[in-house]
Structures are given as C-alpha cells and as structure tokens.
Design a protein around this motif. Structure first.
Motif, mmCIF file in Angstrom:
data_model
loop_
_atom_site.group_PDB
_atom_site.id
_atom_site.type_symbol
_atom_site.label_atom_id
_atom_site.label_comp_id
_atom_site.label_asym_id
_atom_site.label_seq_id
_atom_site.Cartn_x
_atom_site.Cartn_y
_atom_site.Cartn_z
ATOM 1 N N SER A 90 -2.775 10.196 1.807
ATOM 2 C CA SER A 90 -3.192 10.851 0.695
ATOM 3 C C SER A 90 -1.938 12.000 0.614
ATOM 4 C CB SER A 90 -3.718 11.950 2.363
ATOM 5 O OG SER A 90 -1.966 11.523 3.326
ATOM 6 N N VAL A 91 -0.625 11.673 0.410
ATOM 7 C CA VAL A 91 0.712 12.712 -0.195
ATOM 8 C C VAL A 91 0.564 12.779 -1.269
ATOM 9 C CG1 VAL A 91 2.156 10.309 0.655
ATOM 10 C CG2 VAL A 91 2.703 13.051 0.192
ATOM 11 N N PHE A 92 -0.268 11.362 -2.130
ATOM 12 C CA PHE A 92 0.193 11.213 -3.179
ATOM 13 C C PHE A 92 -1.087 12.175 -4.015
ATOM 14 C CE2 PHE A 92 1.377 6.739 -2.833
ATOM 15 C CZ PHE A 92 2.390 7.282 -3.294
ATOM 16 N N TYR A 93 -2.519 12.506 -3.792
ATOM 17 C CA TYR A 93 -3.212 13.686 -4.163
ATOM 18 C C TYR A 93 -3.157 14.796 -3.330
ATOM 19 C CZ TYR A 93 -5.883 11.411 -0.156
ATOM 20 O OH TYR A 93 -6.981 10.794 1.068
ATOM 21 N N GLU A 94 -2.283 14.781 -3.084
ATOM 22 C CA GLU A 94 -1.395 16.063 -1.999
ATOM 23 C C GLU A 94 -0.127 16.846 -2.725
ATOM 24 O OE1 GLU A 94 -1.226 15.561 1.937
ATOM 25 O OE2 GLU A 94 -3.828 16.186 1.816
ATOM 26 N N THR A 95 0.183 16.266 -3.385
ATOM 27 C CA THR A 95 1.881 16.440 -3.917
ATOM 28 C C THR A 95 1.202 16.521 -5.863
ATOM 29 O OG1 THR A 95 2.713 15.006 -2.682
ATOM 30 C CG2 THR A 95 3.721 15.820 -5.005
ATOM 31 N N PRO A 96 1.832 17.616 -5.929
ATOM 32 C CA PRO A 96 0.829 18.374 -7.585
ATOM 33 C C PRO A 96 1.440 17.141 -9.239
ATOM 34 C CG PRO A 96 2.401 19.796 -6.358
ATOM 35 C CD PRO A 96 2.229 18.673 -5.641
ATOM 36 N N ARG A 97 3.010 17.065 -9.031
ATOM 37 C CA ARG A 97 3.065 15.664 -9.899
ATOM 38 C C ARG A 97 2.432 14.322 -9.812
ATOM 39 N NH1 ARG A 97 8.415 11.875 -8.575
ATOM 40 N NH2 ARG A 97 8.425 11.731 -6.122
ATOM 41 N N TYR A 98 2.221 13.416 -8.752
ATOM 42 C CA TYR A 98 1.162 12.367 -8.603
ATOM 43 C C TYR A 98 -0.116 13.362 -8.902
ATOM 44 C CZ TYR A 98 4.565 10.169 -6.057
ATOM 45 O OH TYR A 98 6.027 9.326 -6.437
ATOM 46 N N ILE A 99 -0.469 14.137 -8.544
ATOM 47 C CA ILE A 99 -1.798 14.808 -9.624
ATOM 48 C C ILE A 99 -1.603 14.424 -10.786
ATOM 49 C CG2 ILE A 99 -3.582 16.399 -9.544
ATOM 50 C CD1 ILE A 99 -2.863 17.229 -6.535
ATOM 51 N N LEU A 100 -1.002 14.748 -10.917
ATOM 52 C CA LEU A 100 -0.615 14.841 -12.584
ATOM 53 C C LEU A 100 -0.510 13.334 -13.423
ATOM 54 C CD1 LEU A 100 1.383 18.214 -13.061
ATOM 55 C CD2 LEU A 100 -1.033 17.934 -13.900
ATOM 56 N N PHE A 101 0.448 12.823 -12.582
ATOM 57 C CA PHE A 101 0.454 11.668 -13.178
ATOM 58 C C PHE A 101 -1.009 11.206 -12.918
ATOM 59 C CE2 PHE A 101 1.283 7.422 -11.677
ATOM 60 C CZ PHE A 101 1.965 6.767 -13.390
ATOM 61 N N GLY A 102 -1.839 11.030 -11.766
ATOM 62 C CA GLY A 102 -3.196 10.332 -11.861
ATOM 63 C C GLY A 102 -4.388 10.986 -12.365
ATOM 64 N N HIS A 103 -3.942 12.030 -13.412
ATOM 65 C CA HIS A 103 -4.964 12.815 -14.168
ATOM 66 C C HIS A 103 -4.527 12.379 -15.776
ATOM 67 C CE1 HIS A 103 -5.655 15.116 -17.786
ATOM 68 N NE2 HIS A 103 -7.117 14.771 -16.707
ATOM 69 N N MET A 104 -2.883 11.726 -16.065
ATOM 70 C CA MET A 104 -2.549 11.202 -16.815
ATOM 71 C C MET A 104 -3.320 9.222 -16.819
ATOM 72 S SD MET A 104 0.826 10.266 -18.740
ATOM 73 C CE MET A 104 0.991 11.633 -19.047
ATOM 74 N N LEU A 105 -3.558 8.857 -15.689
ATOM 75 C CA LEU A 105 -3.803 7.599 -15.799
ATOM 76 C C LEU A 105 -5.475 7.270 -16.278
ATOM 77 C CD1 LEU A 105 -2.308 5.970 -12.425
ATOM 78 C CD2 LEU A 105 -1.362 5.546 -15.242
ATOM 79 N N ILE A 106 -6.264 8.441 -15.371
ATOM 80 C CA ILE A 106 -7.540 8.318 -15.643
ATOM 81 C C ILE A 106 -8.074 8.542 -17.604
ATOM 82 C CG2 ILE A 106 -9.530 9.408 -15.213
ATOM 83 C CD1 ILE A 106 -8.701 10.114 -12.694
#
Length: 323
Positions: free
Chosen positions: A56-72
């Motif tokens: 959960s820490v990954f999708y609660e942290t802005p920089r990992y949210i942005l990185f996940g969006h980049m991957l998608i």
C-alpha cells in the motif's frame, strides 16, 4: 485549401507506399522481433506494476504513483504501436473510426510521457528544496488530479483534429483507409497546429526539468544534512532529462522514415532494413527504458520486482523501506 489538400494527399500516398513496400519485402523474423520486443517489455512493466500494487505504501506515495502511471502509459503506447504496425504492414484497410481510436490513444500516451517526466521532476524538486512542505504539497489526491490534467492536455490537439474531420464530413469515420495520423489531416493548418503543440510541449518540459535540475544541484551543494538524498534526486532528474531526449527522438520518427524513403530511392531492400532499424531504435526502445531507468535502480522496488519476476521463488517476501 486545394494546395493544402494536395500536400496532405501526397503525404498519405507516401505513407501508403511505405506500408505496402514494407509488407512486400518483410521477413517473418523481422516482424516477429518487432512484436516480441514490445511484448517482453510490456511483461516487465506488468511485473513492476504488480510489485507496486503489492504494498500500500507504493500507491500512497506520489512519486510511485507517477512511476506507476508511466509504466501503464508506456505499456499502452507499446501495445497500440504494435497493433498499428500490424495493420500498416499489410494491405488491409480499416475503418477510420478504429484508426481514429488507435491514433487518439497513441497520441495521448506519446505526449503523456514528457509531461509525466516534468511532474516527476517537480515532485523531486519539492522533496529536496522544500522537505518540510513536501507531504502537504505532494499528496496522492493532488497527484491523481495532476494525472487527469496531463491526459487532458495531451488529448487537446488530437481531439480538435477528430472533431474538425467530423464537422467537414459527418460520415468521415465510416470510411476505410490505411491507418496513420495523417489521415486525420484535412487542412494544412492542422499539421501546423500539431507541430506547434509538439514544440510547446517539449520546450516546456525541457525548461521545467532543467530548472529543477539546477535548483536541486544548488541545494545538494548547500545542505549539510541528508546530502545523499539530494544527490539521488539530482541523478533522478538528470535521468528525466535523458528520457526526455529519447522522447524527442521518437517525435522525429515519421520525419526520419520519410527521409529514409527518399534516400533509398528504388532500393526497397535497403529501405526495409532502415525502416526496421528506425522503428526499433527510435520508436520502441525509448519506451522500453522506463523500468530499467527508474524501477531497477529503486532500492525499495527492486527486491520486490526480483521476487515476483522469479515467480516468488524467494523464501520470504522482501520488506519495503520507502524514503
């Protein structure tokens, strides 16, 4: 208008000849590699996304949210680009409605990447230069809103092209043709507007990334505490600048291909090989580097990626420490 339509017709004819020529001379191995390379990196991105979603820490942290969006975003772009390649490598014509959908998605995902890089750089800038305000400025909710803004900005130009085409010809999307962005151009001003948007987007992103790099560099030299974090952020923003340059090379893909077509003359074998090399190195590989540049150098994400990539062969699931 007649002159503009003539220019666009010539451009469309050129693309049609390129695609038909590619189909006539293509080898099965070349086409297989053109499909398998994107599929492999889509798989890598999927594993990385699964690792991000496991804590959960990954999708609660802005920089990992942005990185996940980049991957998608890069995965969708690779998938759509591969589908368009399969369509354009055959003499088959498809409805312009399907073509417009594919072009819309590819256009948006193409421009999403540099805009996301700019936001990622700004997030690192706030984290290093305003550490006490970072948690209140960079929140998951604001990050999600910014991602919505990114999609809105990237879709403006292509949406105008589609709406204009429907206004000129209400039955436009029911026709059949080869699928390229140029098929949506009915007037010369559309091409000029597209070029203007492209220049504006990339110049704006470059200014933002260079600004954040300079500010973080100044901070890294002046702070007496947590210099290691500042240096890491500096390297990250520098990687963002490199990734932007790779995005710019993708922006030149169509121009390079047309130039190669003109230079090769009647030598179809030479053109097919140059076209394939251009497709792999300029259009595909830059979109395959996101997990390598960001994910595999992240100390928190890398152990989880290895764990899931090896089908949970480890004895225990790695712990995550996000700084």
């Amino acid at each position: 208008m007649a002159e503009a339509n003539g220019t666009i017709t010539e451009a469309s004819f050129l693309f049609q000849q390129i695609f038909q020529l590619g189909f006539d001379a293509a080898k099965n191995t070349r086409m297989s590699l053109s499909v398998l390379i994107p599929l492999f990196f889509i798989f890598i991105n999927s594993v990385m996304l699964f690792a991000l979603g496991s804590k959960s820490v990954f999708y609660e942290t802005p920089r990992y949210i942005l990185f996940g969006h980049m991957l998608i975003n890069d995965s969708v772009l690779l998938a759509v680009t591969t589908i368009m390649l399969l369509f354009t490598s055959t003499p088959m014509q498809i409805t312009k409605a399907l073509c417009a959908l594919l072009v819309f998605i590819s256009h948006c995902t193409f421009f999403n990447s540099p805009l996301t890089l700019a936001v990622m750089s700004l997030e690192r800038y706030v984290a290093i230069c305003f550490p006490l305000r970072h948690s209140s400025i960079a929140t998951p909710r604001r990050t999600t809103m910014i991602l919505g803004l990114i999609w809105t900005l990237s879709s403006l130009n292509i949406a105008v092209d589609i709406i204009f085409a429907l206004l000129v010809n209400p039955n436009y999307l029911s026709d059949h043709s080869f699928c390229t962005h140029e098929k949506l151009y009915l007037a010369k001003w559309q091409m000029d507007t597209t070029q203007g948007f492209e220049i504006f987007y990339f110049v704006s992103v470059a200014v933002i990334i260079i600004f954040t790099y300079i500010r973080i560099m100044i901070t890294a030299r002046s702070v007496t505490s947590d210099k290691e974090s500042a240096k890491k952020a500096l390297k990250t923003v520098l990687l963002h600048l490199i990734q932007l340059c790779l995005c710019l090379s993708s922006f030149l893909y169509a121009t390079i291909e047309r130039t190669l077509y003109m230079m090769s003359g009647n030598n179809s074998y030479l053109f097919i090989n140059l076209k394939y090399l251009n497709y792999i190195t300029v259009l595909i590989l830059p979109r395959c580097l996101s997990p390598l540049i960001y994910g595999l150098r992240d100390e928190a994400l890398l152990p989880l990626f290895k764990y899931y990539f090896c089908y949970r062969s480890g004895k225990a699931k790695p712990r995550v420490n996000v700084h």
